[in-house]
Design a protein around this motif. Structure first.
Motif, PDB file in Angstrom:
ATOM      1  N   ILE A  18       0.858  -1.336   0.069  1.00  0.00           N
ATOM      2  CA  ILE A  18      -0.184   0.042  -0.012  1.00  0.00           C
ATOM      3  C   ILE A  18       1.040   1.109  -0.019  1.00  0.00           C
ATOM      4  CG2 ILE A  18      -1.962  -1.129   0.973  1.00  0.00           C
ATOM      5  CD1 ILE A  18      -1.026   0.113   3.765  1.00  0.00           C
ATOM      6  N   ASN A  37      -5.147  -0.241  -3.048  1.00  0.00           N
ATOM      7  CA  ASN A  37      -3.849   0.250  -2.916  1.00  0.00           C
ATOM      8  C   ASN A  37      -3.526   0.887  -1.772  1.00  0.00           C
ATOM      9  OD1 ASN A  37      -3.099  -0.720  -5.574  1.00  0.00           O
ATOM     10  ND2 ASN A  37      -4.064   0.911  -6.762  1.00  0.00           N
ATOM     11  N   TYR A  38      -4.411   1.851  -1.180  1.00  0.00           N
ATOM     12  CA  TYR A  38      -4.208   2.550   0.109  1.00  0.00           C
ATOM     13  C   TYR A  38      -4.673   1.929   1.438  1.00  0.00           C
ATOM     14  CZ  TYR A  38      -9.071   3.960  -0.337  1.00  0.00           C
ATOM     15  OH  TYR A  38     -10.592   3.866  -0.388  1.00  0.00           O
ATOM     16  N   ASP A  52      -4.277   2.280  -9.763  1.00  0.00           N
ATOM     17  CA  ASP A  52      -2.830   1.969 -10.092  1.00  0.00           C
ATOM     18  C   ASP A  52      -2.234   3.571 -10.148  1.00  0.00           C
ATOM     19  OD1 ASP A  52      -3.264  -0.561  -9.127  1.00  0.00           O
ATOM     20  OD2 ASP A  52      -2.627  -1.523 -11.019  1.00  0.00           O
ATOM     21  N   VAL A  54      -2.362   5.724  -6.920  1.00  0.00           N
ATOM     22  CA  VAL A  54      -1.449   5.311  -5.870  1.00  0.00           C
ATOM     23  C   VAL A  54      -0.092   5.566  -6.125  1.00  0.00           C
ATOM     24  CG1 VAL A  54      -0.871   3.168  -6.358  1.00  0.00           C
ATOM     25  CG2 VAL A  54      -1.393   3.668  -4.078  1.00  0.00           C
ATOM     26  N   ARG A  90      -4.847  -6.690 -13.074  1.00  0.00           N
ATOM     27  CA  ARG A  90      -3.877  -5.763 -13.161  1.00  0.00           C
ATOM     28  C   ARG A  90      -2.661  -6.383 -14.065  1.00  0.00           C
ATOM     29  NH1 ARG A  90      -1.529  -4.680  -7.851  1.00  0.00           N
ATOM     30  NH2 ARG A  90      -2.791  -2.873  -7.650  1.00  0.00           N
TER      31      ARG A  90
END
Length: 697
Positions: free
Chosen positions: A6, A61-62, A252, A255, A593
């Motif tokens: 992350i 992602n976060y 993506d 981030v 992804r």
């Protein structure tokens, strides 16, 4: 490498799938900022229960969520705690320079359960290069650990005269803290819950962010992601796989955005390259135009701020040159490595010019381009002076920095430029795609200079570009192969390997029509096209290896540039085959992804095979599906001329595409593209607030 990552801004956490960083880890796990590992161990264990993994994901992602449950526990011959009756959830996120973690224990039993919980942490403050295996280690001093009732503090005095520290805080306060370990004795009531909260704060020279209320912090973070979505073009098709791929790409890219003081730009990728990176950041910004052209502005300003100003062989720096990579850790700051920044890249400078010209054509922002003009002219001067070492009209590279890179194109492995006989090409090396970037930059900038009232400069650039195109057709074309050589070596001999690099020359418009047809056809032949994507090297070339980093693998970003080139020359069927292959491949990767790269095995063998150490997420891989939208639309804006050209072509599997809020110039476009049963593609301009004329066909 199996990991969870992350990131937010310049702070990122890499762990194993269980969310842990174990003692003595050699996998490169840790909490990093400014190229320093501020957390090298992070384990939460239930000492009196064996826990097993239920699920682990970081799709947003976060924020990351890891769930574990217990094996049964016997007390004597009786079961004291039934299996799968205790759940441990680790949820963490990063906001404004602080890592937050909440550990929740849930008891599914009708009786209370005693849990002995240990949290073990450590910080070694290693430089990212040392974490990656660089042999020269730290020269600073680790200080004794300092604890109080609810925190553990690690500190380090670096050889670069920076004081670094990590503070881990616990809420509620542990039962005991002993050195680097915190212990809790919890009694979880029947069907009850117990919650532990941690925060980890990196500190440099006394500067440290202040932890916020967790609810407020996560709310602000989620709002920033929503704002990003609102800024970007919205795409919807009748293909769920493609929709998922585009949505993943936008997450993506978000981030990977960072601002070092000049505006947002994409860093190269996680977990290794979360830094300003010339080539990768520039290409990712180019890929982003149809979704968020503003990112190009921040990227250009960042690269201009670090543009070379002097001759410095230690860093491969020359006046006007655009950097390769900058690092902020102890080894760079103390002069052990030359990344302050390092300039050993041959393609970042012409790509900077291509991005500047594209930004002008997409936005019409003449004021900004005028501000950037000194940097543009310095970059052009570098191309014709330091870039062209022997004044033969080609831009070549030669490593001067002792600790720099031998190969300085995007295929920078030591074995990536190889002759047919297996010998490695010797520098100075003139790469095919770099000549294409130079050609494209000069042609595009000639238009810009003409509009800025400098016709003499425009003429000079056009004449130089014309000479380059003529000479390239003579010197790089391999008659026997009917293809473009990857490079010319130090003796100006062709490096005869068949590679994907000439696909970039299609994008640049450097090839003649006849050459373009032959290159386009070869890119889609079985030796080059795996079915999932275009390989970096032909299966018939001496250096081919499907598991090689650059000599046989498939790189999505490389394919995206080839797709742009195929479309530029009108080979829409070729382009669509590549798009179709990569869309299908994305189904086989985590989170839908596209990774940085994957192995070059043929599609007939079943499924795409991941490359062992690919970055994920990675900026120019994330940018690849966004390029597909531009190609499907056949979109070429020329805002200064008041025109947007569209020539749509949809690949198989997509019959309808809706485009909303696409920013061009000072307004937006909403579009509808449909493919009829007989294969005809129709375009409808639903809304146009740009003031530009849309020219279709």
């Amino acid at each position: 490498m199996n990991y969870r990552v992350i990131k937010e801004d310049d702070l990122f956490l890499v762990t194993d799938p269980l969310g842990s960083i174990k003692e003595g880890n050699e996998e490169g796990f840790g909490l990093f900022t400014k190229d320093t590992r501020f957390l090298s161990r992070f384990e939460v264990t239930v000492e009196n229960l064996d826990m097993i993994l239920l699920s682990s994901h970081a799709a947003e992602n976060y924020i990351s969520t890891i769930r574990l449950t217990n094996k049964e526990k016997y007390i004597g011959e009786e079961i004291g705690v039934w299996r799968e009756s205790i759940e441990m959830e680790r949820k963490r996120f990063i906001a404004e320079g602080v890592l937050y973690e909440t550990v929740t224990f849930r008891n599914r039993n009708a009786y209370p359960v005693e849990l002995e919980v240990a949290i073990r942490v450590d910080a070694d403050f290693k430089d990212m290069f040392e974490v990656r295996g660089y042999r020269q280690g730290q020269g600073g001093t680790l200080h004794p650990v300092v604890t109080d009732r609810n925190s553990i503090r690690f500190s380090y005095s670096g050889s670069d005269r920076l004081e670094r520290a990590t503070v881990v805080r616990f809420d509620p306060a542990p039962k005991t803290i002993s050195g680097k370990e915190a212990f809790y004795s919890l009694t979880v009531s029947p069907f009850g819950t117990e919650i532990l909260e941690l925060s980890v704060v990196p500190e440099i020279n006394g500067h440290a962010p202040q932890p916020k209320d967790r609810g407020e912090a996560i709310h602000c973070l989620q709002q920033s992601y929503q704002q990003w979505d609102n800024e970007c073009t919205q795409i919807e098709t009748d293909n769920d796989t493609f929709n998922s791929l585009v949505n993943r790409s936008l997450k993506d890219i978000r981030v990977l955005l960072t601002d070092v003081g000049f505006g947002r730009f994409p860093v190269a990728g996680l977990p290794i390259y979360s830094v300003p990176f010339g080539r990768d950041s520039l290409i990712a910004a180019l890929q982003l135009f149809s979704f968020n052209p503003e990112i190009a502005r921040g990227t250009l300003k960042t690269m201009a701020a670090y543009q070379g100003t002097r001759v410095d062989p230690w860093r491969d720096e020359q006046p006007g040159k655009i950097m390769h990579e900058i690092r902020y850790g102890e080894l760079a700051n103390s002069g052990v490595i030359p990344f302050t920044p390092y300039y050993g890249t041959i393609d970042a400078t012409p790509l900077f010019l291509v991005l500047a010209a594209e930004y002008y054509h997409w936005t019409g922002d003449e004021e900004f381009i005028r501000q950037l003009l000194p940097n543009i002219e310095q970059a052009l001067d570098w191309i014709d002076s330091f870039g062209d070492r022997d004044s033969d009209g080609y831009v070549e590279y030669l490593q001067e920095a002792d600790k720099g890179f031998a190969n300085q194109g995007w295929k920078d492995s030591v074995d990536s430029v190889v002759h047919k006989n297996g010998s490695l090409a010797q520098p100075p090396i003139a790469l095919a795609e770099v000549q294409g970037y130079v050609y494209d930059a000069k042609i595009r900038l000639a238009v810009l200079f003409e509009r800025l009232g400098r016709p003499d400069k425009a003429t000079e650039l056009r004449e130089s570009a014309a000479r380059l195109k003529s000479n390239f057709a003579r010197d790089f074309w391999m008659e026997e192969e009917g293809y473009v050589a990857i490079a010319l070596d130090h003796e100006k001999k062709q490096v005869e390997s068949v590679t994907s690099n000439p696909g970039h020359c299609l994008w640049s418009g450097l090839l003649t029509e006849e050459q373009a047809r032959k290159v386009a056809d070869r890119l889609l032949e079985p030796d080059m096209f795996s079915g999932w994507g275009i390989r970096t090297m032909s299966t018939e070339s001496t250096g081919y290896n499907p598991v090689s980093y650059h000599n046989g693998s498939v790189w999505p970003h490389d394919n995206s540039i080839c797709v742009l080139g195929l479309a530029r020359y009108g080979f829409h069927d070729h382009a669509n085959r590549v798009i179709e292959g990569l869309i299908t491949a994305s189904r086989h990767f985590e989170y839908d992804r596209l990774p940085e790269l994957f192995c070059g095995y043929p599609k007939e063998e079943g499924y795409p095979i991941p490359y062992p150490v690919a970055c994920s997420p990675q900026a120019w891989a994330a940018g690849t599906p966004l390029v597909f939208i531009r190609v499907m639309l056949g979109m070429e804006p020329d805002v200064p001329s008041g025109i947007v050209r569209l020539s749509p072509s949809l690949p198989r599997g997509i019959h309808r595409m809706t485009v909303r809020n696409m920013r061009v110039g000072g307004g937006t476009l909403d579009l509808l593209v449909q493919q009829t049963d007989d294969g005809q593609t129709t375009l409808k301009v639903v809304s146009n607030s740009t003031g530009l004329q849309v020219v279709a066909g």
